[in-house]
Scaffold this motif. Structure first.
Motif, PDB file in Angstrom:
ATOM      1  N   GLU A 158      45.991  28.352  44.184  1.00 24.00           N
ATOM      2  CA  GLU A 158      47.283  28.987  43.927  1.00 24.00           C
ATOM      3  C   GLU A 158      47.171  30.504  43.853  1.00 24.00           C
ATOM      4  OE1 GLU A 158      48.904  27.228  40.416  1.00 24.00           O
ATOM      5  OE2 GLU A 158      49.132  25.242  41.327  1.00 24.00           O
ATOM      6  N   LYS A 159      45.972  30.981  43.508  1.00 22.32           N
ATOM      7  CA  LYS A 159      45.751  32.423  43.384  1.00 22.32           C
ATOM      8  C   LYS A 159      44.322  32.749  43.796  1.00 22.32           C
ATOM      9  CE  LYS A 159      44.959  31.880  38.397  1.00 22.32           C
ATOM     10  NZ  LYS A 159      45.088  30.415  38.448  1.00 22.32           N
ATOM     11  N   CYS A 160      44.062  34.028  43.973  1.00 16.15           N
ATOM     12  CA  CYS A 160      42.748  34.488  44.426  1.00 16.15           C
ATOM     13  C   CYS A 160      41.631  33.947  43.531  1.00 16.15           C
ATOM     14  CB  CYS A 160      42.746  36.013  44.432  1.00 16.15           C
ATOM     15  SG  CYS A 160      41.201  36.804  44.897  1.00 16.15           S
ATOM     16  N   ALA A 161      41.825  33.978  42.233  1.00 20.55           N
ATOM     17  CA  ALA A 161      40.786  33.553  41.288  1.00 20.55           C
ATOM     18  C   ALA A 161      40.412  32.086  41.445  1.00 20.55           C
ATOM     19  CB  ALA A 161      41.246  33.825  39.859  1.00 20.55           C
ATOM     20  N   ALA A 178      35.642  39.371  53.984  1.00 23.55           N
ATOM     21  CA  ALA A 178      36.199  40.251  52.956  1.00 23.55           C
ATOM     22  C   ALA A 178      37.072  39.516  51.943  1.00 23.55           C
ATOM     23  CB  ALA A 178      36.979  41.383  53.616  1.00 23.55           C
ATOM     24  N   MET A 179      38.070  38.773  52.398  1.00 22.45           N
ATOM     25  CA  MET A 179      38.973  38.109  51.468  1.00 22.45           C
ATOM     26  C   MET A 179      38.276  37.028  50.644  1.00 22.45           C
ATOM     27  SD  MET A 179      40.935  35.264  50.688  1.00 22.45           S
ATOM     28  CE  MET A 179      41.339  34.311  52.163  1.00 22.45           C
ATOM     29  N   PRO A 180      37.549  36.086  51.263  1.00 25.02           N
ATOM     30  CA  PRO A 180      36.878  35.064  50.448  1.00 25.02           C
ATOM     31  C   PRO A 180      35.917  35.652  49.417  1.00 25.02           C
ATOM     32  CG  PRO A 180      36.933  34.401  52.747  1.00 25.02           C
ATOM     33  CD  PRO A 180      37.381  35.828  52.699  1.00 25.02           C
ATOM     34  N   ARG A 181      35.145  36.652  49.810  1.00 21.91           N
ATOM     35  CA  ARG A 181      34.185  37.232  48.871  1.00 21.91           C
ATOM     36  C   ARG A 181      34.876  38.033  47.778  1.00 21.91           C
ATOM     37  NH1 ARG A 181      28.885  38.898  52.579  1.00 21.91           N
ATOM     38  NH2 ARG A 181      28.258  36.731  52.988  1.00 21.91           N
ATOM     39  N   ALA A 182      35.989  38.690  48.126  1.00 28.72           N
ATOM     40  CA  ALA A 182      36.754  39.414  47.106  1.00 28.72           C
ATOM     41  C   ALA A 182      37.285  38.457  46.049  1.00 28.72           C
ATOM     42  CB  ALA A 182      37.909  40.171  47.753  1.00 28.72           C
ATOM     43  N   CYS A 183      37.542  37.219  46.458  1.00 29.94           N
ATOM     44  CA  CYS A 183      38.060  36.207  45.541  1.00 29.94           C
ATOM     45  C   CYS A 183      36.961  35.356  44.909  1.00 29.94           C
ATOM     46  CB  CYS A 183      39.063  35.311  46.262  1.00 29.94           C
ATOM     47  SG  CYS A 183      40.573  36.172  46.777  1.00 29.94           S
ATOM     48  N   GLY A 184      35.703  35.653  45.228  1.00 31.89           N
ATOM     49  CA  GLY A 184      34.592  34.986  44.572  1.00 31.89           C
ATOM     50  C   GLY A 184      34.061  33.739  45.236  1.00 31.89           C
ATOM     51  N   TYR A 225      44.308  20.332  51.540  1.00 31.10           N
ATOM     52  CA  TYR A 225      45.268  21.405  51.285  1.00 31.10           C
ATOM     53  C   TYR A 225      45.209  22.465  52.384  1.00 31.10           C
ATOM     54  CZ  TYR A 225      45.141  19.437  46.559  1.00 31.10           C
ATOM     55  OH  TYR A 225      45.194  18.588  45.484  1.00 31.10           O
ATOM     56  N   ILE A 226      46.379  22.963  52.757  1.00 31.78           N
ATOM     57  CA  ILE A 226      46.487  24.154  53.599  1.00 31.78           C
ATOM     58  C   ILE A 226      47.205  25.206  52.763  1.00 31.78           C
ATOM     59  CG2 ILE A 226      47.491  25.186  55.666  1.00 31.78           C
ATOM     60  CD1 ILE A 226      47.204  22.467  57.027  1.00 31.78           C
ATOM     61  N   VAL A 227      46.526  26.338  52.557  1.00 25.73           N
ATOM     62  CA  VAL A 227      47.046  27.400  51.695  1.00 25.73           C
ATOM     63  C   VAL A 227      47.402  28.596  52.583  1.00 25.73           C
ATOM     64  CG1 VAL A 227      46.596  28.797  49.644  1.00 25.73           C
ATOM     65  CG2 VAL A 227      45.438  26.572  49.930  1.00 25.73           C
ATOM     66  N   LEU A 228      48.658  28.998  52.570  1.00 26.85           N
ATOM     67  CA  LEU A 228      49.147  30.019  53.497  1.00 26.85           C
ATOM     68  C   LEU A 228      48.809  31.422  52.987  1.00 26.85           C
ATOM     69  CD1 LEU A 228      52.574  28.359  54.445  1.00 26.85           C
ATOM     70  CD2 LEU A 228      50.361  28.215  55.645  1.00 26.85           C
ATOM     71  N   THR A 229      47.516  31.734  53.031  1.00 32.23           N
ATOM     72  CA  THR A 229      47.043  33.054  52.593  1.00 32.23           C
ATOM     73  C   THR A 229      47.397  34.151  53.596  1.00 32.23           C
ATOM     74  OG1 THR A 229      44.896  32.410  53.511  1.00 32.23           O
ATOM     75  CG2 THR A 229      45.152  32.240  51.129  1.00 32.23           C
ATOM     76  N   ASN A 295      50.048  39.384  47.807  1.00 38.22           N
ATOM     77  CA  ASN A 295      49.651  40.647  47.182  1.00 38.22           C
ATOM     78  C   ASN A 295      48.481  40.454  46.218  1.00 38.22           C
ATOM     79  OD1 ASN A 295      51.452  42.434  48.449  1.00 38.22           O
ATOM     80  ND2 ASN A 295      53.108  41.843  47.063  1.00 38.22           N
ATOM     81  N   ASP A 296      48.412  39.274  45.584  1.00 40.96           N
ATOM     82  CA  ASP A 296      47.293  38.964  44.690  1.00 40.96           C
ATOM     83  C   ASP A 296      45.976  39.019  45.467  1.00 40.96           C
ATOM     84  OD1 ASP A 296      45.844  37.944  42.430  1.00 40.96           O
ATOM     85  OD2 ASP A 296      45.958  35.944  43.317  1.00 40.96           O
ATOM     86  N   PHE A 297      45.967  38.436  46.651  1.00 38.51           N
ATOM     87  CA  PHE A 297      44.768  38.425  47.496  1.00 38.51           C
ATOM     88  C   PHE A 297      44.506  39.809  48.079  1.00 38.51           C
ATOM     89  CE2 PHE A 297      46.102  34.085  47.152  1.00 38.51           C
ATOM     90  CZ  PHE A 297      44.953  33.322  47.260  1.00 38.51           C
ATOM     91  N   LYS A 298      45.559  40.466  48.549  1.00 39.47           N
ATOM     92  CA  LYS A 298      45.421  41.789  49.159  1.00 39.47           C
ATOM     93  C   LYS A 298      44.848  42.797  48.164  1.00 39.47           C
ATOM     94  CE  LYS A 298      48.051  45.452  51.474  1.00 39.47           C
ATOM     95  NZ  LYS A 298      49.386  45.867  51.998  1.00 39.47           N
ATOM     96  N   ASN A 299      45.366  42.787  46.946  1.00 38.54           N
ATOM     97  CA  ASN A 299      44.892  43.743  45.943  1.00 38.54           C
ATOM     98  C   ASN A 299      43.414  43.538  45.630  1.00 38.54           C
ATOM     99  OD1 ASN A 299      47.439  44.875  45.784  1.00 38.54           O
ATOM    100  ND2 ASN A 299      48.077  43.652  44.020  1.00 38.54           N
TER     101      ASN A 299
END
Length: 324
Positions: A158-161, A178-184, A225-229, A295-299
């Motif tokens: 549901e969120k980056c975390a 970049a995005m997956p690693r930014a989110c851990g 699940y398909i998550v529309l990131t 924006n949660d992921f982008k930030n």
């Protein structure tokens, strides 16, 4: 006697003439990693046939899909080695030779497919493509919209975390990571052709690709699940090897360029149309498709994975943002 000699000479002349015509045909190899059902393949085949028509059969181009001539890194290297003449591949791989062109893969760079296509016709793209050509000699002739990359997983996100410690397949390319690693997430660079099996046997529990690729590669069969990131509005380049491009006359350069650009437009239209249909198709198949706050992921990306770390220029990124 003279008549027979003349006939024999004519026959020999015709024989050499026919041989000369056959020898004049140039055979080329066109390679990519996509399935035969995908427009990146069907339009490559169309383009190969159309080039043959427009050059009166002087070129025979054989298209090799689905990694038949190697993985994406291999076929990019093949342009230099002379094992392939034309490829369909992303700027992320071109960036291995010329890092600045990879800026288009930094997450959340493009607002939409229309923004991407406008970029492909812009001065900033022309400058970056010229930089790549000066470095490698290879010529980028067309850009195709590949799709907007989304995330699939066997756990809800549901969120980056929520991606913390998620075992996720991502291409071994800095901008994709970049995005997956930014989110851990814990990323694994599994080859494209092996992703389905890796998801099936639990080597990884998530991956990211456009909806059209998720359909073509049947990843939905082994993901819940398909998550529309929507983290990357992705594209592919049609690239001619230095050897091929330098060998073409100006007239043939125009024919090749016109045809592959037409093919790119045709493929782009097909991808956009199918992409618009697929959310409901997947829901009808029992897959949970969810929206997220992008924006949660982008930030997270902007704060934790600076684009300068990849050799991208902030001024180039800013110029792309300004394109309308």
């Amino acid at each position: 006697m003279l008549f027979k000699t003349a006939i024999a000479a004519l026959a020999v002349g015709l024989s050499f003439g026919l041989a000369g015509t056959a020898d004049a045909q140039t055979k080329l190899k066109w390679a990519h990693v996509y399935e035969t059902s995908e427009p990146f393949h069907t339009e490559s085949v169309w383009a190969a046939e159309e080039i043959a028509k427009r050059t009166n059969g002087r070129y025979q181009i054989d298209v090799y899909p689905a990694s038949q001539l190697g993985k994406e890194g291999d076929i990019n290297q093949g342009l230099t080695l002379g094992t392939v003449d034309i490829i369909v591949s992303g700027s992320s791989f071109a960036a291995r030779s010329y890092p600045p062109i990879g800026v288009a893969y930094y997450p959340y760079t493009f607002r939409s497919p229309e923004h991407l296509i406008a970029y492909s016709k812009s001065d900033v793209f022309k400058r970056l493509a010229e930089g790549y050509e000066k470095k490698t000699g290879n010529h980028i002739a067309a850009v195709t919209y590949y799709g907007t990359r989304q995330t699939t997983s066997n756990k809800p996100i549901e969120k980056c975390a929520d991606m913390e410690n998620l075992k996720m397949r991502v291409p071994d390319v800095p901008a994709y990571l970049a995005m997956p690693r930014a989110c851990g997430a814990n990323t694994a660079p599994i080859a494209f052709a092996e992703v389905y099996l890796a998801l099936q046997n639990g080597t990884v529990e998530a991956q990211e690709n456009p909806l059209t690729t998720i359909e073509a590669k049947k990843f939905y069969e082994v993901q819940k699940y398909i998550v529309l990131t929507g983290h990357i509005v992705d594209h592919l380049n049609t690239v001619f090897s230095k050897k091929l491009w330098n060998s073409l006359s100006d007239e043939d350069k125009k024919i090749f360029t016109d045809v592959v650009q037409e093919a790119a437009e045709r493929a782009t239209a097909k991808v956009e149309k199918r992409e618009g249909e697929l959310v409901q198709v997947f829901r009808d198949r029992g897959i949970t498709v969810t929206e997220v706050d992008k924006n949660d992921f982008k930030n997270a990306v902007m704060e934790r994975v600076p684009m300068e770390d990849f050799g991208y220029s902030k001024s180039d990124w800013d110029a792309i943002q300004a394109i309308q």
